[in-house]
Design a protein around this motif. Structure first.
Motif, mmCIF file in Angstrom:
data_model
loop_
_atom_site.group_PDB
_atom_site.id
_atom_site.type_symbol
_atom_site.label_atom_id
_atom_site.label_comp_id
_atom_site.label_asym_id
_atom_site.label_seq_id
_atom_site.Cartn_x
_atom_site.Cartn_y
_atom_site.Cartn_z
ATOM 1 N N TYR A 1 0.681 -1.077 -0.116
ATOM 2 C CA TYR A 1 0.059 -0.142 -0.154
ATOM 3 C C TYR A 1 0.587 1.461 0.008
ATOM 4 O O TYR A 1 0.555 2.245 0.638
ATOM 5 N N ILE A 2 2.265 0.931 -0.729
ATOM 6 C CA ILE A 2 3.079 2.435 -0.613
ATOM 7 C C ILE A 2 2.542 3.536 -0.767
ATOM 8 O O ILE A 2 2.484 4.403 -1.010
ATOM 9 N N ALA A 3 1.648 2.998 -2.506
ATOM 10 C CA ALA A 3 0.745 4.028 -3.440
ATOM 11 C C ALA A 3 0.282 4.993 -3.035
ATOM 12 O O ALA A 3 -0.198 6.277 -2.342
ATOM 13 N N PRO A 4 -1.366 4.380 -1.752
ATOM 14 C CA PRO A 4 -1.922 5.178 -1.528
ATOM 15 C C PRO A 4 -1.100 5.983 -0.077
ATOM 16 O O PRO A 4 -2.009 6.773 0.422
ATOM 17 N N VAL A 5 0.029 5.618 0.330
ATOM 18 C CA VAL A 5 0.674 6.100 1.771
ATOM 19 C C VAL A 5 0.890 7.119 1.178
ATOM 20 O O VAL A 5 1.037 8.516 1.643
ATOM 21 N N THR A 6 0.916 7.306 -0.101
ATOM 22 C CA THR A 6 2.641 8.607 -0.540
ATOM 23 C C THR A 6 1.274 9.756 -0.868
ATOM 24 O O THR A 6 1.123 10.875 -0.603
ATOM 25 N N THR A 7 0.260 9.211 -1.432
ATOM 26 C CA THR A 7 0.049 10.130 -1.891
ATOM 27 C C THR A 7 -2.011 11.106 -1.098
ATOM 28 O O THR A 7 -1.947 11.879 -0.550
ATOM 29 N N ASP A 8 -2.188 9.698 -0.522
ATOM 30 C CA ASP A 8 -3.683 9.594 0.477
ATOM 31 C C ASP A 8 -3.005 10.018 1.915
ATOM 32 O O ASP A 8 -3.246 11.151 2.903
ATOM 33 N N VAL A 9 -2.122 9.679 2.072
ATOM 34 C CA VAL A 9 -0.737 10.551 3.559
ATOM 35 C C VAL A 9 -0.161 11.050 3.944
ATOM 36 O O VAL A 9 -0.185 12.353 4.467
ATOM 37 N N ALA A 10 0.654 11.644 2.846
ATOM 38 C CA ALA A 10 1.790 11.927 2.854
ATOM 39 C C ALA A 10 1.291 13.600 1.639
ATOM 40 O O ALA A 10 1.949 13.864 2.187
ATOM 41 N N GLY A 11 0.406 13.306 0.794
ATOM 42 C CA GLY A 11 0.014 14.490 0.559
ATOM 43 C C GLY A 11 0.731 14.778 -0.661
ATOM 44 O O GLY A 11 1.361 16.027 -1.290
ATOM 45 N N LEU A 12 1.629 13.559 -1.278
ATOM 46 C CA LEU A 12 2.491 13.899 -1.952
ATOM 47 C C LEU A 12 1.384 13.401 -3.599
ATOM 48 O O LEU A 12 0.306 13.201 -3.819
ATOM 49 N N SER A 13 2.251 13.961 -4.836
ATOM 50 C CA SER A 13 1.223 13.372 -5.978
ATOM 51 C C SER A 13 1.494 12.079 -6.448
ATOM 52 O O SER A 13 2.720 11.927 -6.191
ATOM 53 N N ALA A 14 0.626 11.371 -7.322
ATOM 54 C CA ALA A 14 0.297 10.195 -8.296
ATOM 55 C C ALA A 14 2.547 10.281 -8.350
ATOM 56 O O ALA A 14 2.873 8.956 -8.650
ATOM 57 N N ALA A 15 2.608 11.489 -9.079
ATOM 58 C CA ALA A 15 4.091 10.874 -10.117
ATOM 59 C C ALA A 15 5.045 10.474 -8.806
ATOM 60 O O ALA A 15 5.990 10.377 -9.101
ATOM 61 N N THR A 16 4.791 10.921 -7.609
ATOM 62 C CA THR A 16 6.099 10.269 -6.261
ATOM 63 C C THR A 16 6.179 8.911 -6.504
ATOM 64 O O THR A 16 6.683 9.041 -5.997
ATOM 65 N N VAL A 17 4.741 8.439 -6.549
ATOM 66 C CA VAL A 17 5.048 6.808 -6.133
ATOM 67 C C VAL A 17 5.955 6.081 -6.361
ATOM 68 O O VAL A 17 6.738 5.387 -5.828
ATOM 69 N N PRO A 18 6.000 6.223 -8.164
ATOM 70 C CA PRO A 18 7.463 5.787 -8.228
ATOM 71 C C PRO A 18 8.640 5.752 -8.039
ATOM 72 O O PRO A 18 9.795 4.407 -7.728
ATOM 73 N N TRP A 19 9.119 7.151 -7.000
ATOM 74 C CA TRP A 19 10.280 7.257 -6.479
ATOM 75 C C TRP A 19 10.035 6.762 -4.958
ATOM 76 O O TRP A 19 11.411 6.657 -4.536
#
Length: 405
Positions: A235-253
């Motif tokens: 669940y690293i993708a939703p943590v990145t976008t919904d919890v840390a508030g970053l964009s979907a483009a940040t998920v690969p990083w």
């Protein structure tokens, strides 16, 4: 063999690890896209519910590994290892193409299960090939080299394919992954030497390993303890976008951070496991517990997310070659089965971590709840690891066990 030919052969085997890393882990970064594409009505009603259901793809793949690893290991005991590796790569390519073109969610689940069947046997056969090429005393490092392909995949390949999937669609991502399997097949065919199967190898000998209590205890240790990593990584993708508030483009990083950690951890785990297996296991689980706990506390901030992701990746993959060596030690007369069972255990962990994480999210506890579940699982892994080594020590006092290439 010349040094150059040996290096080329090891790289070719590791390339298979890259492809497997892609087919196994790219779904984790594309879960929201897969949910939108395959479950549009559910996604419109509840995005988190649809993402949680899309996580069943990861569970289906993991279950395929669990079923395929011991089955193929037993049936292929007398096959020369290069031929076995080539056959497994063909199965990977076909299953991954099927995953890309299946029209419905249910059929995608079936395709992911089928694509996973050769996973465990590949790491077992390719790992034993690599260990043979490196020579005696380097068994754990041989497996670490094949696993290094998986870590490189997470550093470079998974983020790139995730970005491709976000831009061109998740189906395009899986078609590219199928191409990497074909490329690996050609590389193995060209540079990996023929290595005969074990002289005393047989389906009966491989299956006898399943009657050894120590083998099951080590496998359960990996299945439970390693689930802590997958509870986080799924669940690293939703943590990145919904919890840390970053964009979907940040998920690969974020995936790059996990992959870099995995690369470091895998290398260290292979080196230490060949020197002190028991201490390596204990250190690995303690570090994993701490890192997942830290992730659960700091991942709500961008810096905390990346630091925590790196630490979770490093401590988890440190345990990869360690657990592999433990299983081969527990099943000295059935190395292929022991090596394959490690992948079964890892993917039971994959399935368990994804499932428990999904339950926690569905219960409304938030996207960081799986990390708290992961801490508990890693603690259980540590306890089981200590018990398994006590059992292995008693067994080795009765009948000395050796690892051979």
């Amino acid at each position: 063999m010349s040094r150059g030919r040996r290096v080329a052969a090891l790289v070719a085997l590791a390339l298979g690890g890259v492809a497997i890393g892609l087919t196994e882990f790219v779904a984790m970064g594309l879960l929201p896209d897969i949910a939108r594409g395959l479950l549009p009505q559910e996604y419109a009603q509840s995005s988190s519910g649809a993402v949680a259901r899309a996580g069943w793809m990861i569970t289906a793949y993991a279950l395929g590994v669990v079923v395929g690893a011991p089955l193929i290991a037993a049936l292929s005991a007398r096959l020369p290892r290069k031929k076995l590796v080539l056959g497994l790569l063909v199965l990977f390519a076909v299953g991954t193409v099927a995953s890309a073109i299946a029209p419905t969610f249910d059929l995608v689940l079936v395709a992911r299960f089928a694509a996973a069947l050769p996973h465990g046997a590949y790491f077992g056969a390719a790992g034993l090939l690599a260990a043979t090429l490196m020579g005696p005393g380097n068994e754990a490092r041989g497996f670490a080299i094949v696993l290094s392909g998986l870590t490189v995949s997470n550093v470079v390949g998974v983020p790139l394919i995730t970005r491709l999937g976000q831009a061109a669609g998740w189906r395009a991502a899986y078609l590219v992954i199928a191409g990497v399997f074909v490329l690996t097949l050609l590389a193995v065919l060209a540079v990996v030497p023929e290595v005969a199967a074990a002289v005393d190898g047989s389906p009966a000998a491989e299956l006898r390993a399943l009657r050894t209590p120590q083998v099951w205890l080590v496998a359960v240790t990996g299945a439970v303890g390693f689930a802590g990593f997958f509870a986080v990584n799924t669940y690293i993708a939703p943590v990145t976008t919904d919890v840390a508030g970053l964009s979907a483009a940040t998920v690969p990083w974020a995936l790059v951070a996990v992959g870099l950690g995995m690369t470091v951890g895998n290398a260290l785990g292979g080196w230490f496991a060949d020197r002190d297996l028991q201490r390596s296991l204990v250190i690995g689980f303690v570090a994993m517990i701490v890192s997942i706990a830290v992730f659960s506390l700091v991942a709500s901030t961008p810096v905390g997310l990346f630091v925590g992701a790196f630490l979770v990746g490093a401590t988890s993959l440190y345990l990869g070659p360690v657990l592999q060596a433990c299983l081969i030690t527990a099943a000295p007369g059935a190395q292929l089965m022991g090596a394959a069972l490690n992948q079964s255990a890892t993917n039971i962990a994959n399935s368990l971590g994804a499932l428990l994480g999904s339950v926690a999210i569905t219960a409304g506890l938030g996207y960081l709840a799986p990390a708290r579940v992961g801490v508990v699982l890693a603690i259980l892994g540590l306890v089981l690891g200590v018990v398994s080594f006590a059992a292995l020590r008693r067994s080795r006092e009765r009948v000395p066990a050796t690892i051979t290439s």
